[in-house]
Design a protein around this motif. Structure first.
Motif, mmCIF file in Angstrom:
data_model
loop_
_atom_site.group_PDB
_atom_site.id
_atom_site.type_symbol
_atom_site.label_atom_id
_atom_site.label_comp_id
_atom_site.label_asym_id
_atom_site.label_seq_id
_atom_site.Cartn_x
_atom_site.Cartn_y
_atom_site.Cartn_z
ATOM 1 N N UNK A 798 -12.619 1.281 -17.779
ATOM 2 C CA UNK A 798 -11.899 0.920 -16.551
ATOM 3 C C UNK A 798 -10.440 1.356 -16.723
ATOM 4 N N UNK A 799 -10.154 2.635 -16.450
ATOM 5 C CA UNK A 799 -8.853 3.203 -16.832
ATOM 6 C C UNK A 799 -7.724 2.999 -15.820
ATOM 7 N N UNK A 800 -8.036 2.511 -14.622
ATOM 8 C CA UNK A 800 -7.004 2.365 -13.601
ATOM 9 C C UNK A 800 -6.531 0.910 -13.488
ATOM 10 N N UNK A 801 -5.318 0.751 -12.992
ATOM 11 C CA UNK A 801 -4.767 -0.573 -12.700
ATOM 12 C C UNK A 801 -4.901 -0.828 -11.207
ATOM 13 N N UNK A 802 -5.464 -1.971 -10.842
ATOM 14 C CA UNK A 802 -5.589 -2.358 -9.435
ATOM 15 C C UNK A 802 -4.439 -3.286 -9.040
ATOM 16 N N UNK A 803 -3.779 -2.953 -7.953
ATOM 17 C CA UNK A 803 -2.750 -3.806 -7.355
ATOM 18 C C UNK A 803 -3.210 -4.149 -5.946
ATOM 19 N N UNK A 804 -3.215 -5.411 -5.601
ATOM 20 C CA UNK A 804 -3.615 -5.801 -4.245
ATOM 21 C C UNK A 804 -2.399 -6.325 -3.472
ATOM 22 N N UNK A 805 -2.542 -6.380 -2.175
ATOM 23 C CA UNK A 805 -1.452 -6.879 -1.347
ATOM 24 C C UNK A 805 -1.793 -6.791 0.119
ATOM 25 N N UNK A 806 -0.764 -6.763 0.941
ATOM 26 C CA UNK A 806 -0.945 -6.690 2.387
ATOM 27 C C UNK A 806 -0.493 -5.338 2.905
ATOM 28 N N UNK A 807 -0.905 -5.036 4.146
ATOM 29 C CA UNK A 807 -0.387 -3.859 4.830
ATOM 30 C C UNK A 807 0.275 -4.312 6.120
ATOM 31 N N UNK A 808 1.081 -3.457 6.684
ATOM 32 C CA UNK A 808 1.918 -3.845 7.810
ATOM 33 C C UNK A 808 1.118 -4.415 8.975
ATOM 34 N N UNK A 809 0.039 -3.764 9.342
ATOM 35 C CA UNK A 809 -0.666 -4.140 10.570
ATOM 36 C C UNK A 809 -1.567 -5.340 10.414
ATOM 37 N N UNK A 810 -1.946 -5.671 9.199
ATOM 38 C CA UNK A 810 -2.878 -6.779 9.003
ATOM 39 C C UNK A 810 -2.253 -7.853 8.120
ATOM 40 N N UNK A 811 -2.846 -9.016 8.192
ATOM 41 C CA UNK A 811 -2.214 -10.189 7.591
ATOM 42 C C UNK A 811 -3.255 -11.063 6.923
ATOM 43 N N UNK A 812 -2.951 -11.450 5.699
ATOM 44 C CA UNK A 812 -3.782 -12.359 4.922
ATOM 45 C C UNK A 812 -5.219 -11.844 4.890
#
Length: 912
Positions: A798-812
């Motif tokens: 599993x060589x990649x790092x995952x970062x999660x978050x939000x995007x401008x148009x959508x919420x939670x």
């Protein structure tokens, strides 16, 4: 200002006074004199290009544009002379010639300002030939572009450039060929427009207008309220016809000054979505809960049958009583929501504590800023922000770390961009390059997970170079020697190899922050959502304390709150170890105080957090749950585990406006009220308590959330008899010293009051910690932090790092915005953002379907190229149910904040 500083002049034969620097138009407006104006709009820099506002100034040979000409002592001005009126009419008639159907100005939009002024000046048509037709641009889901209505007043240019600082709209070419353009003459949908709608709100003629036809209908009424999305707390106005919201406009509130973002302006029609819950639902007998079927609407809907409110409430009371009598109150738990009002949050946690008999109550703060709050309570005795976002306008240096305000707090980001345009220095630190980075003096794209190394290097430089505020440290802090010893070895040279920032850059940033007259720190979930999130926040607190950059305007610490009422919900007690106002449940004095207030014995055992509750369900110790407006089947880490836990409950009640992924696993589903369907108070990220007002009625048999909470409480035997919101708020005031001075009557009149507000009549404290900290000895505590790695790091599998978050148009979790037509049209599909180099190495093209896999699960979604995402990393928003990224995330917890590590885990990327 004293009278001697006022300017006296003659206006239409009367002596009037003006403030220094005030324009003739402003003076006329204050005196109640109408002067036509179109390019002028309050809040925008005056341009003077339409010339509709010209007035005659005696002893001058030319007419003056009153929006630009400043008042001068002794000036004699006529707004209504023959010469001025003739010129004003000529300008309006020339502008009218550019309009379609120009012979009849009444055929234009009813709110068209050109129409208004033509009517005021008795202009019924234009003598001049119309210009050639301009094709409409209807490419964008939110904004219609009809340049047939454009008068080139440039209000849209100034709104985009100077207010929102998005720099999308410009005035191109010259003379008769001049035109308003987007980027390089692109269609609006293909431009970099973020659909904030500031240009639409600024446009006087409707050349830029809402794309939805319904938005142009005349409203029956307008209702002032606040935005239901992020923590900025923008004030807005609903335009309502019947029981339908037609459109939303920004209102001049303390946090937004009329500004909105794409979600606030266009994300409102989810309330009218066909999937709204309109009656109670009860799971059919014998139908099991299968967490793998959450995306099959037919199977989910067939699992429930309609029920009456009486049946549903009786069933809930009976089952909760049964679980409590058999297993004890600690076998029950409740999840509240930061989308709910303060009053709803307060009653919900009170129900869990007094009705269930447990402190097992939590909400989404556990998944966003729990570690920030833990560090702030430990270090300075308060979990709230020290200064409002708008204090960036008084800062010399702004330090934004682990946050992407242009996406997550767009209106807050505008204040940062405005401050930079006015001379402030901006430091942006983040593993991903955000749009805000283009405004930065220093952009630190440090290696993900190396926050503590980066911040300890800054602390080392500040201490080593004696840039500290020694007097502040000695008088207002403790623990400096331990901090100094901890960072003694954290030289920029030593930390550079860990964080990836050069020693020279680390030193430059440290010096800039420490030596400025006022430095403010704002951070987001890039800081908090780690197993070392509390350590990250400890370092930021230490930065502010050792430099004395706190307790003054333009300084301080501000963790940006993610949801519209996460601050208020936390204040109101939706925390398992805290009563309202952050009073520890294990503190005997606090326990006695609330037992007296609520007339009920209370448990002194801290409750379970969100993730701990899921673990307890699978361990068999939690049997029943009541979830209000929260969607842990999408928001929790390691979703397969979380969904398995929810399905394993003996009894689950979900109260929401849609049949969410969590509601799909419930035994009883209660149809609640959406944000515009109720009145209540909400506390934004600035500690500003604001009044949201009901604009429309809930559909069908859906009920107000307060009514539902109180009905369940009564079913459990609690003698609750709240007859109004005011009664609930008044009890909150008695429970929470921080808001004692805020009355319901004051809120109705003023709509917004900041806390702490000690007594009635108190205006509240926007800036706190000015003289002491709310700790036993009044001093802040400096807490050292050592660098340590994430719970899971990349490897060959599993060589990649995952970062999660939000995007401008959508919420939670997308339960609202995915059902808002404009927002979902702009971003309808789940995407993973990868650096172009990684896409090339994997032989993947943008738009290809890819498979992301971790040790916990896998999903499929579309690839998108993004140079802001560093090589070796993948960013994915967590709002798409069809590609629920939290199936992959790690449930490892910060030991202090008990927050999961959403911002870092190891994954593999495969081409489908």
């Amino acid at each position: 200002m004293n009278a001697s500083q006022m300017i006296r002049l003659q206006l239409n034969g009367q002596t009037v006074e003006a403030l220094p620097g005030e324009t003739l138009l402003q003076v006329a407006q204050r005196e109640g004199i109408d002067v036509p104006h179109l390019c002028y709009k309050a809040g925008l820099e005056a341009a003077g290009n339409c010339r509709a506002c010209v007035v005659e100034v005696e002893d001058e040979r030319t007419l003056a544009a009153s929006c630009c000409r400043q008042a001068v002592a002794g000036m004699v001005v006529h707004t209504d002379s023959t010469k001025a009126i003739a010129a004003q009419k000529m300008v309006l008639e020339l502008l009218l010639a550019d309009m379609p159907n120009h012979a009849n100005p009444k055929a234009l939009k009813t709110d068209n300002e050109l129409t208004h002024w033509c009517q005021q000046m008795d202009i019924e048509g234009s003598r001049f030939d119309a210009r050639a037709a301009v094709p409409a641009d209807l490419s964008h889901p939110a904004i219609a572009v009809n340049m047939d209505h454009c008068i080139q007043c440039t209000r849209c240019v100034r709104a985009c450039r100077d207010v929102q600082v998005n720099d999308v709209i410009g005035l191109a070419f010259r003379g008769e060929h001049a035109a308003i353009v987007f980027d390089q003459g692109d269609a609006l949908a293909q431009s970099t427009c973020v659909a904030c709608g500031e240009c639409v709100q600024a446009c006087p003629t409707g050349a830029l207008s809402p794309a939805k036809a319904a938005a142009h209908q005349p409203a029956d009424k307008t209702v002032d309220s606040v935005c239901p999305y992020c923590g900025v707390g923008c004030q807005l106005t609903y335009h309502v016809k019947g029981n339908t919201i037609l459109r939303v406009e920004g209102r001049k509130g303390p946090a937004n000054e009329g500004r909105l973002c794409v979600k606030g302006r266009y994300g409102f029609d989810y309330v009218h979505h066909e999937q709204r819950l309109t009656q109670p639902l009860v799971r059919r007998e014998g139908v099991t809960k299968n967490p793998v079927d959450l995306l099959d609407p037919e199977q989910v809907n067939s699992a429930f049958r309609p029920a009456t409110w009486d049946e549903a409430l009786a069933l809930i009371a009976g089952r909760f009583k049964q679980i409590k009598s058999t297993h004890g109150g600690h076998a029950l738990a409740g999840f509240g929501s930061a989308k709910c009002s303060n009053e709803e949050a307060y009653l919900f946690q009170k129900l869990v504590r007094t009705g269930f008999g447990t402190n097992n109550v939590d909400h989404c703060t556990r998944l966003c800023h729990a570690s920030s709050v833990a560090a702030l309570l430990e270090g300075i005795g308060s979990g709230a922000v020290s200064n409002p976002v708008m204090d960036v306008n008084q800062a010399e240096v702004i330090f934004v770390i682990g946050a992407n305000p242009t996406v997550n707090h767009p209106v807050g980001a505008t204040w940062i961009k405005n401050a930079v345009k006015n001379g402030a220095k901006l430091i942006v630190a983040d593993p991903r390059r955000s749009d805000l980075a283009r405004h930065a003096t220093h952009f630190l794209q440090f290696k993900a997970d190396s926050d503590v190394a980066l911040l300890n290097a800054l602390l080392h430089v500040i201490i080593e170079e004696k840039l500290i505020d020694r007097e502040f440290i000695e008088q207002r802090t403790e623990g400096f020697d331990d901090l100094k010893a901890n960072v003694s070895a954290c030289t920029p040279e030593a930390m550079s190899s860990i964080c990836g920032i050069s020693p020279a850059e680390l030193r430059a940033v440290a010096r800039l922050y420490a030596t400025s007259s006022a430095s403010i720190i704002l951070w987001g979930m890039g800081i908090s959502q780690h197993t070392h999130g509390t350590d990250n926040a400890r370092c930021l607190i230490s930065l502010a304390l050792i430099t004395g950059q706190i307790g003054r305007p333009g300084t301080g610490l501000h963790p940006l709150r993610g949801q519209n009422n996460v601050q208020g919900a936390s204040d109101a007690g939706l925390i398992p170890m805290m009563y309202p106002d952050y009073q520890q449940v294990c503190n005997p004095e606090a326990q006695q105080r609330f037992e007296a207030l609520w007339n009920t014995p209370l448990s002194n055992t801290p409750g379970l957090t969100v993730v701990e509750t899921m673990q307890a369900i699978l361990a068999g110790t939690v049997k029943g749950m009541y979830i209000l407006g929260e969607n842990p089947a999408m928001s929790d880490p390691d979703l397969n585990h979380a969904r398995k836990a929810l399905a394993a409950l003996d009894f689950l009640v979900v109260q929401d406006i849609f049949l969410t992924e969590t509601a799909s696993l419930a035994d009883v589903v209660l149809p609640a009220s959406a944000f515009p369907e109720k009145t209540g108070t909400f506390t934004n990220t600035d500690r500003l308590v604001q009044l949201g007002q009901q604009a429309i009625h809930p559909p069908g048999q859906a009920r107000q959330d307060l009514w539902i909470i109180q009905s369940i409480a009564q079913g459990l035997g609690l003698d609750w008899q709240y007859n109004s919101l005011e009664e609930v708020f008044d009890e909150m005031r008695r429970a929470m010293h921080s808001i004692e001075g805020i009355t319901w009557q004051r809120l109705q009149g003023e709509h917004a009051l900041v806390y702490p507000c000690a007594h009635e009549g108190d205006i509240g404290q926007a800036v706190v910690f000015t003289e002491h900290f709310p700790t036993p000895n009044g001093k802040a505590r400096l807490v050292p932090a050592r660098y340590r790695k994430a719970a899971e790091t990349p490897d060959s599998e599993f060589p990649f790092v995952l970062i999660t978050g939000r995007q401008l148009e959508h919420w939670h979790t997308g339960s609202m915005t995915r059902r808002a037509s404009v927002l979902d049209a702009i971003e309808p599909e789940p995407t993973a953002l990868l650096h172009p180099e990684d896409l090339k190495a994997l032989n993947i093209e943008a738009g290809n379907t890819i498979r992301l896999q971790s040790r916990r699960g896998e999903i499929q979604l579309f690839a998108r190229a993004d140079t802001g995402t560093p090589p070796g990393h993948v960013f994915v928003p967590f709002c798409y149910a069809e590609a629920a990224i939290n199936k992959l995330t790690h449930a490892a917890l910060d030991p202090d904040g008990k927050i999961p590590e959403f911002k870092y885990c190891a994954i593999a990327v495969h081409k489908k």
